[in-house]
Design an enzyme around this catalytic site. Structure first.
Site, short mmCIF file in Angstrom:
data_model
loop_
_atom_site.label_atom_id
_atom_site.label_comp_id
_atom_site.label_asym_id
_atom_site.label_seq_id
_atom_site.Cartn_x
_atom_site.Cartn_y
_atom_site.Cartn_z
N THR A 196 0.41 -5.30 -11.65
CA THR A 196 0.99 -4.18 -12.41
C THR A 196 2.30 -3.73 -11.75
O THR A 196 2.78 -2.64 -12.02
CB THR A 196 0.03 -2.97 -12.50
N ALA A 197 2.85 -4.59 -10.86
CA ALA A 197 4.07 -4.18 -10.13
C ALA A 197 5.31 -4.74 -10.83
O ALA A 197 5.91 -4.04 -11.66
CB ALA A 197 3.99 -4.63 -8.68
N ARG A 198 5.67 -5.97 -10.54
CA ARG A 198 6.81 -6.60 -11.20
C ARG A 198 6.52 -8.08 -11.41
O ARG A 198 6.01 -8.77 -10.51
CB ARG A 198 8.09 -6.47 -10.35
N HIS A 221 3.76 -4.16 -20.19
CA HIS A 221 4.40 -3.26 -19.22
C HIS A 221 4.17 -1.79 -19.61
O HIS A 221 5.11 -1.02 -19.80
CB HIS A 221 5.91 -3.57 -19.11
N ILE A 222 2.88 -1.48 -19.73
CA ILE A 222 2.54 -0.12 -20.15
C ILE A 222 1.54 0.53 -19.20
O ILE A 222 0.84 1.47 -19.58
CB ILE A 222 1.95 -0.07 -21.58
N ALA A 223 1.49 0.04 -17.96
CA ALA A 223 0.50 0.60 -17.03
C ALA A 223 0.72 2.11 -16.84
O ALA A 223 -0.22 2.86 -16.62
CB ALA A 223 0.58 -0.12 -15.69
N ILE A 263 1.17 3.80 -5.40
CA ILE A 263 0.23 3.29 -6.40
C ILE A 263 -0.91 2.52 -5.72
O ILE A 263 -2.09 2.74 -6.03
CB ILE A 263 0.95 2.40 -7.44
N LEU A 280 0.86 -1.20 0.00
CA LEU A 280 0.00 0.00 0.00
C LEU A 280 0.89 1.25 0.00
O LEU A 280 0.90 2.03 0.95
CB LEU A 280 -0.95 0.00 1.21
N GLY A 281 1.67 1.38 -1.08
CA GLY A 281 2.49 2.58 -1.23
C GLY A 281 1.74 3.58 -2.10
O GLY A 281 0.50 3.65 -2.06
N GLU A 324 10.25 -10.83 -19.28
CA GLU A 324 9.76 -9.78 -20.19
C GLU A 324 10.81 -9.55 -21.26
O GLU A 324 11.99 -9.48 -20.92
CB GLU A 324 9.58 -8.46 -19.42
#
Ligand code: NAD
Length: 347
Positions: A247-249, A297-299, A167, A164-165, A278
């Site tokens: 959507t992180a890694r 990887h385009i979020a 983003i 919960l940072g 990737e």
């Protein structure tokens, strides 16, 4: 002689901005370079061309060997937020500054894409789109296929956040109006009070989050702790029919375990903007799975965000070249080292 800035594997650099304007009046030249993960280090260095500054993607690993082979390199600036491909200790030892972009630039874009993916999964938007495109929207069409397009709503769901940072918090704000049944958060570095005041409930362990969540969304960085955080053992603890959004890694999820969980109905559907590896190899089985949404990887890639990312990256580079303290430095200890390669006026 102009200072050299190499843009390494950042395909979207310059797409939303006029780079020549950004460097107008400054004695710098910019080169965009591309190579793959498999490119030998000699060729990587040759293509990079001994630059003063690299604006870096997330493809290759920046380690001591690479820093030593690039003696003129003063700083690596990540064109993004995650910096797991740069070994900070090695950079500091070699006198190289590492910087990134301020997270607030990307929050909105990544959070919006996360919510878009979440809703697309639940409402089966890619499947419905495909159905219409291939002419299925006719009275005579297969009723069974039509029925299968019925989706689910967020309202009755328990949504589990891993991280919960910046983003994660924005995603949480965006989904609250959908009135999910409960928002659970697992983040060992955020206080319970903060989680409670955000309108969520703190999970006491990752296992608790896995057990109760109908939807799991990942917003933690890739670290030694989070690498393969979701492996076979964790998938086995999940609620049957859970949805996963990442959507992180990519490396936070063990890809083989995810495939197994998708095939065995533990994970009903997944939406992945990031993947391990990737780019995804063309023959990878995940590409054939109908219950998986994939984006490359385009979020972050909203045009306003991309434009600001170019501007901030170039401004940080020019700041370093002028000898000013970089604003988004990740390894400030390097500024105290005798072998600091940039001439930064400290104090
Ligand atoms: P952030 O640093 O603000 O937040 C990360 C949160 O994860 C922090 O609250 C931290 O306490 C938490 N965390 C750390 N270790 C954890 C663990 N073991 N378990 C659970 N939580 C943990 O970062 P952010 O700006 O929110 O970005 C999150 C990640 O999103 C980045 O690290 C980056 O990898 C990724 N990202 C992806 C894109 C994209 O285009 N797909 C763009 C930007 C960022």
């Amino acid at each position: 002689m102009p200072a050299k800035i190499s843009i390494e594997n950042v395909r979207l650099f310059g797409v939303a901005s006029d780079v020549s304007k950004l460097i107008q009046g400054h004695n710098v030249e910019i080169t965009k370079v591309y190579f793959s993960r498999e490119t030998p280090i000699e060729e990587i260095c040759e293509k990079l061309g001994n630059p003063d500054i690299i604006i870096a993607g997330s493809m290759i690993t920046y380690d001591r060997e690479l820093f030593r082979r690039l003696p003129r390199l003063k700083a690596v600036i990540r064109w993004g937020v995650g910096y797991d491909n740069i070994i900070l200790e090695d950079a500091t030892m070699e006198g190289v500054i590492v910087s990134r972009l301020p997270p607030y630039l990307l929050n909105d874009a990544v959070a919006e894409q996360t919510v878009a993916l979440m809703l697309s999964l639940l409402r089966k938007i890619p499947q419905a789109h495909e159905f219409v495109k291939k002419g299925g929207w006719r009275i005579s069409s297969n009723l069974n296929e039509f029925e299968q397009l019925v989706g689910e709503s967020l309202e009755d769901k328990v949504i589990g956040f891993i991280g919960l940072g910046a983003i994660g918090f924005r995603v949480l704000e965006l989904i609250k109006p959908f009135r999910p049944r409960l928002i659970l958060v697992y983040d060992p570095y955020v206080s319970r009070d903060f989680i409670r005041l955000s309108g969520a409930v703190a999970a006491s362990s990752i296992d608790e989050l896995l057990t109760y969540s109908d939807i799991i969304t990942i917003h933690a960085p890739l670290t030694v702790e989070t690498e393969k955080l979701l492996s076979m053992e964790q998938f086995k603890k999940m609620k049957k029919g859970v949805y996963i959004i990442n959507t992180a890694r990519g490396k936070i999820i063990d890809t083989d375990a995810l495939l197994w969980a998708l095939e065995n109905g533990i994970v009903k559907a997944a939406a992945l903007d990031v993947f391990d590896p990737e780019p995804i190899p063309p023959d990878h089985p995940i590409l054939k799975m109908e219950n998986v949404i994939l984006t490359p990887h385009i979020a972050f890639a909203a045009s306003k965000t991309c434009k600001m990312m170019d501007e901030y990256a170039i401004e940080e580079a020019l700041r370093i070249l002028r000898g000013e303290r970089p604003l988004w430095i990740l390894n400030p200890d390097v500024l105290k080292r005798d072998n600091l390669r940039a001439k930064i006026r400290v104090g």
